[in-house]
Design an enzyme around this catalytic site. Structure first.
Site, PDB file in Angstrom:
ATOM      1  N   ARG A 162       3.868   5.795   2.312  1.00 34.68           N
ATOM      2  CA  ARG A 162       4.951   7.179   2.089  1.00 34.68           C
ATOM      3  C   ARG A 162       4.429   8.207   0.870  1.00 34.68           C
ATOM      4  O   ARG A 162       5.070   9.097   0.669  1.00 34.68           O
ATOM      5  CB  ARG A 162       6.554   6.546   1.698  1.00 34.68           C
ATOM      6  CG  ARG A 162       7.710   7.839   1.542  1.00 34.68           C
ATOM      7  CD  ARG A 162       8.028   6.933   1.284  1.00 34.68           C
ATOM      8  NE  ARG A 162       8.681   6.075   0.641  1.00 34.68           N
ATOM      9  CZ  ARG A 162       9.685   5.505  -0.700  1.00 34.68           C
ATOM     10  NH1 ARG A 162      10.802   6.185  -0.180  1.00 34.68           N
ATOM     11  NH2 ARG A 162       9.540   4.277  -1.082  1.00 34.68           N
ATOM     12  N   ASP A 198       8.106   5.493   8.252  1.00 34.93           N
ATOM     13  CA  ASP A 198       7.983   7.090   9.291  1.00 34.93           C
ATOM     14  C   ASP A 198       6.676   7.909   8.391  1.00 34.93           C
ATOM     15  O   ASP A 198       6.311   8.839   8.173  1.00 34.93           O
ATOM     16  CB  ASP A 198       9.120   7.830   9.375  1.00 34.93           C
ATOM     17  CG  ASP A 198      10.425   7.588   8.706  1.00 34.93           C
ATOM     18  OD1 ASP A 198       9.618   7.591   7.546  1.00 34.93           O
ATOM     19  OD2 ASP A 198      10.977   8.134   8.995  1.00 34.93           O
ATOM     20  N   GLY A 199       6.881   7.212   6.525  1.00 28.56           N
ATOM     21  CA  GLY A 199       6.498   7.774   5.780  1.00 28.56           C
ATOM     22  C   GLY A 199       6.527   9.317   4.913  1.00 28.56           C
ATOM     23  O   GLY A 199       6.379   9.922   4.599  1.00 28.56           O
ATOM     24  N   GLY A 259       0.672  -1.249  -0.434  1.00 30.16           N
ATOM     25  CA  GLY A 259      -0.385  -0.120   0.589  1.00 30.16           C
ATOM     26  C   GLY A 259       0.791   0.892  -0.227  1.00 30.16           C
ATOM     27  O   GLY A 259       2.177   1.420  -0.133  1.00 30.16           O
ATOM     28  N   ASP A 264       4.373  -4.236  -6.793  1.00 32.44           N
ATOM     29  CA  ASP A 264       3.944  -3.147  -6.620  1.00 32.44           C
ATOM     30  C   ASP A 264       4.453  -1.329  -7.312  1.00 32.44           C
ATOM     31  O   ASP A 264       3.737  -0.807  -7.251  1.00 32.44           O
ATOM     32  CB  ASP A 264       4.293  -2.672  -5.271  1.00 32.44           C
ATOM     33  CG  ASP A 264       5.836  -2.795  -4.623  1.00 32.44           C
ATOM     34  OD1 ASP A 264       6.063  -4.569  -4.897  1.00 32.44           O
ATOM     35  OD2 ASP A 264       6.149  -1.909  -4.479  1.00 32.44           O
ATOM     36  N   LYS A 280       4.351  12.146  -1.661  1.00 33.02           N
ATOM     37  CA  LYS A 280       5.422  11.799  -1.714  1.00 33.02           C
ATOM     38  C   LYS A 280       6.338  12.352  -0.404  1.00 33.02           C
ATOM     39  O   LYS A 280       7.019  13.119  -0.708  1.00 33.02           O
ATOM     40  CB  LYS A 280       6.490  10.842  -2.380  1.00 33.02           C
ATOM     41  CG  LYS A 280       6.836  10.218  -1.884  1.00 33.02           C
ATOM     42  CD  LYS A 280       7.594   8.786  -3.366  1.00 33.02           C
ATOM     43  CE  LYS A 280       8.510   7.546  -3.466  1.00 33.02           C
ATOM     44  NZ  LYS A 280       9.147   7.269  -4.432  1.00 33.02           N
TER      45      LYS A 280
HETATM   46  P1  AMP Z   1       8.939   0.127  -2.546  1.00 31.96           P
HETATM   47  O1  AMP Z   1       9.956  -0.331  -2.492  1.00 31.96           O
HETATM   48  O2  AMP Z   1      10.040   2.084  -2.077  1.00 31.96           O
HETATM   49  O3  AMP Z   1       8.331   0.288  -3.623  1.00 31.96           O
HETATM   50  O4  AMP Z   1       8.596   0.769  -0.987  1.00 31.96           O
HETATM   51  C1  AMP Z   1       7.951  -0.702  -1.764  1.00 31.96           C
HETATM   52  C2  AMP Z   1       6.824  -0.404   0.411  1.00 31.96           C
HETATM   53  O5  AMP Z   1       8.220   0.168   1.095  1.00 31.96           O
HETATM   54  C3  AMP Z   1       5.624   0.394  -0.222  1.00 31.96           C
HETATM   55  O6  AMP Z   1       4.533   0.200   0.371  1.00 31.96           O
HETATM   56  C4  AMP Z   1       6.306   1.980   0.142  1.00 31.96           C
HETATM   57  O7  AMP Z   1       5.053   2.594   0.078  1.00 31.96           O
HETATM   58  C5  AMP Z   1       6.918   1.748   1.985  1.00 31.96           C
HETATM   59  N1  AMP Z   1       7.376   2.344   2.292  1.00 31.96           N
HETATM   60  C6  AMP Z   1       8.453   2.465   1.567  1.00 31.96           C
HETATM   61  N2  AMP Z   1       9.889   3.789   1.994  1.00 31.96           N
HETATM   62  C7  AMP Z   1       8.694   3.870   2.711  1.00 31.96           C
HETATM   63  C8  AMP Z   1       9.199   4.884   4.457  1.00 31.96           C
HETATM   64  N3  AMP Z   1       9.930   5.717   4.346  1.00 31.96           N
HETATM   65  N4  AMP Z   1       7.372   4.876   5.340  1.00 31.96           N
HETATM   66  C9  AMP Z   1       6.231   4.352   4.434  1.00 31.96           C
HETATM   67  N5  AMP Z   1       5.896   3.194   4.259  1.00 31.96           N
HETATM   68  C10 AMP Z   1       7.441   3.429   3.199  1.00 31.96           C
HETATM   69 MG    MG Z   2       7.398   1.330  -4.480  1.00 30.34          MG
END
Ligand code: AMP
Ligand code: MG
Length: 513
Positions: A101, A133-134, A98, A268, A121
């Site tokens: 961030r 932490d988002g 989901g 994703d 973002k």
């Molecule tokens: P990504 O590999 O960057 O596509 O991220 C994979 C998952 O981790 C996604 O659901 C992102 O929303 C979540 N995610 C990555 N970094 C963060 C962050 N700093 N805070 C919250 N969720 C994160």
């Molecule tokens: Mg992603």
């Protein structure tokens, strides 16, 4: 800015969780959860994309709009939300992920009726933040802001970037996962796309056996983003899947054309509209290397290496096929469509290479020619972009040593120069078979091969500079990336300087953003 024009058709169409509760959790049976951005006391503007703002209907930026750029003090009409999706990460089912961030403001319609989704973002945690932490740091935000725009101007389908702002808050990150976390400046990017829907959205609905939601999501996507699909019943979903396969194959060919390595092709991070989405540890390729991956997390298996992106896209489409199976219910069809993907992708890929070389059409023997070219590139460690930029000015009496000076990352000895010369002779013999004029061939080379690419070391330098409060390089890079088929700044058009060969953030990147 006309933020009063923003609406949320997505949340009007689907079941959601309206609790505004940021607690991290699974949200079965709903497609989104409403959530407010964290709010930031001291936002500071770094960059704003005026042209894009006008184009999507948001209009002019004024001082008071700074709050909106980081999600502060939102007006009533903006009910913000994060969407639920799932995904396969590095080949394994990861369950619910989901928008962890990203927070959506909704959708805006411009005067011509074109719809664009808008999201922050790095503006704060959501139910999908999974113990993170988002937030986003400056370096990853600059990388997303500039590269998505660079891809747009290269002509590659992509999400886009509207603004980049400091939050005024620091964020703790362990860049190399070495146990040494440090505080870094936090930032927020507003990004836009026709839609941010991913393969993972469909995978989640299907894995949870929420077939009604799955069907409604497919119907919504087709109706809004695939107007070309006019069929009905299960045929409609077949057409949908075929269209996604074609768009995805076209996108992969474009990545190969410009030398883009995504780095984290998890399902994703795959757009159902065939857009480049989620700019993390990506890289433009400097020296041509099919095995190159910029992502340190991917180094062991090199699953997402440059040369594998076509196959991986196909693997990801298998997962999407499984997710859509309850709507399509025809294994033979899905299997055939996936097999056709391979044929279509390689054919388009080879036709793209023809254009890069200024060849009129794919002819007998061209595949062998391309294979020998790949061998040459890897053996002589030639820069992908610079190699092609040298082709347009090749003349029968060219001094190759001079012409290809500064194209290789190693010293080219006599034996290597002889190989290069032999290759060029073969190339010229192939050009002689062209049924188009020399001018048309050169025009094709110029249109297909960029003169400017946003190399990682340039981004690295730009980030360092913004950190010291300056914006000169940011402004210059923005101009350069808006005109990638011209050489505006000679200082940006050379190969990666040798000092950067092993610099973290240049040759390799982590997912820590
Ligand atoms: P990504 O590999 O960057 O596509 O991220 C994979 C998952 O981790 C996604 O659901 C992102 O929303 C979540 N995610 C990555 N970094 C963060 C962050 N700093 N805070 C919250 N969720 C994160
Ligand atoms: Mg992603």
């Amino acid at each position: 800015m006309n933020i009063e024009r923003i609406r949320q058709p997505f949340i009007e169409n689907f079941p959601g969780d309206f609790s505004n509760n940021p607690m991290q959790r699974n949200t079965p049976k709903v497609l989104f959860a409403t959530i407010k951005p964290a709010g930031f006391d001291k936002p500071e503007l770094i960059a704003f994309n005026e042209v894009l703002s006008e184009e999507i209907g948001l209009g002019k930026f004024q001082e008071k709009d700074l709050d909106f750029l980081v999600g502060n003090n939102l007006p009533e009409n903006i009910q913000t939300y994060a969407t639920a999706y799932a995904g396969h990460q590095f080949g394994n089912w990861a369950g619910q992920l989901g928008d962890g961030r990203a927070i959506l403001a909704g959708e805006i319609t411009n005067d011509a009726g074109k719809k664009t989704e808008i999201q922050w973002k790095g503006a704060g945690a959501t139910p999908y933040s999974r113990h993170a932490d988002g937030r986003a740091v400056l370096r990853s935000s600059v990388r997303e802001y500039l590269m998505s725009e660079a891809m747009y101007h290269l002509g590659v389908p992509t999400t886009r970037a509207l603004s980049l702002a400091f939050t005024g808050e620091n964020v703790m990150r362990d860049i190399m996962y070495s146990g040494n976390p440090q505080l870094e400046k936090g930032a927020v990017v507003i990004r836009t796309a026709e839609s941010f829907l991913r393969f993972g959205h469909f995978e989640l609905m299907s894995a949870q056996r929420e077939y009604n939601n799955l069907q409604e999501l497919a119907d919504f996507t087709i109706e809004n983003y695939y107007p070309e699909i006019t069929s009905t019943d299960s045929l409609k979903y077949k057409d949908f899947f075929e269209n996604i396969c074609t768009r995805t194959a076209d996108l992969m060919v474009e990545w190969f054309r410009v030398g883009f390595v995504h780095g984290v092709m998890n399902t994703d991070n795959m757009s159902v509209l065939g857009l480049t989405i989620d700019y993390g540890p990506y890289s433009m390729m400097d020296e041509y290397d099919l095995n190159f991956t910029p992502n340190t997390t991917d180094l062991p298996g090199r699953r997402y290496a440059f040369g594998k992106q076509g196959q991986i896209a196909q693997w990801n489409l298998w997962q999407l096929a499984n997710a859509l199976h309850p709507l399509i219910k025809d294994e033979k069809f899905l299997e055939n469509t996936l097999n056709n993907f391979g044929t279509y992708f390689w054919e388009s890929h080879d036709q793209m290479l023809c254009k890069k070389f200024g060849l009129d059409q794919l002819r007998k023997g061209d595949e062998d020619f391309f294979t020998s070219w790949q061998g040459l590139m890897q053996e002589l460690k030639l820069d992908y972009t610079l190699f092609f930029s040298r082709l347009e000015s090749l003349a029968p009496d060219s001094d190759l040593k001079e012409q290809f000076k500064d194209v290789s990352y190693i010293h080219l000895n006599e034996e290597m120069l002889a190989k290069l010369s032999h290759f060029i002779t073969t190339y010229e013999a192939r050009l002689a078979l062209n049924s188009i004029s020399k001018e048309d061939s050169v025009t094709m080379i110029k249109k297909t091969n960029p003169k400017f690419i946003l190399r990682n070391y340039l981004l690295y330098e730009c980030i360092e500079e913004i950190n010291t409060g300056k914006r000169e390089m940011l402004e210059k890079l923005t101009k350069a990336l808006e005109n990638p088929y011209q050489e505006l700044y000679s200082e940006f058009s050379g190969k990666r300087p040798s000092g950067y060969d092993d610099t973290a953030g240049c040759s390799t990147l982590s997912c820590s953003s």
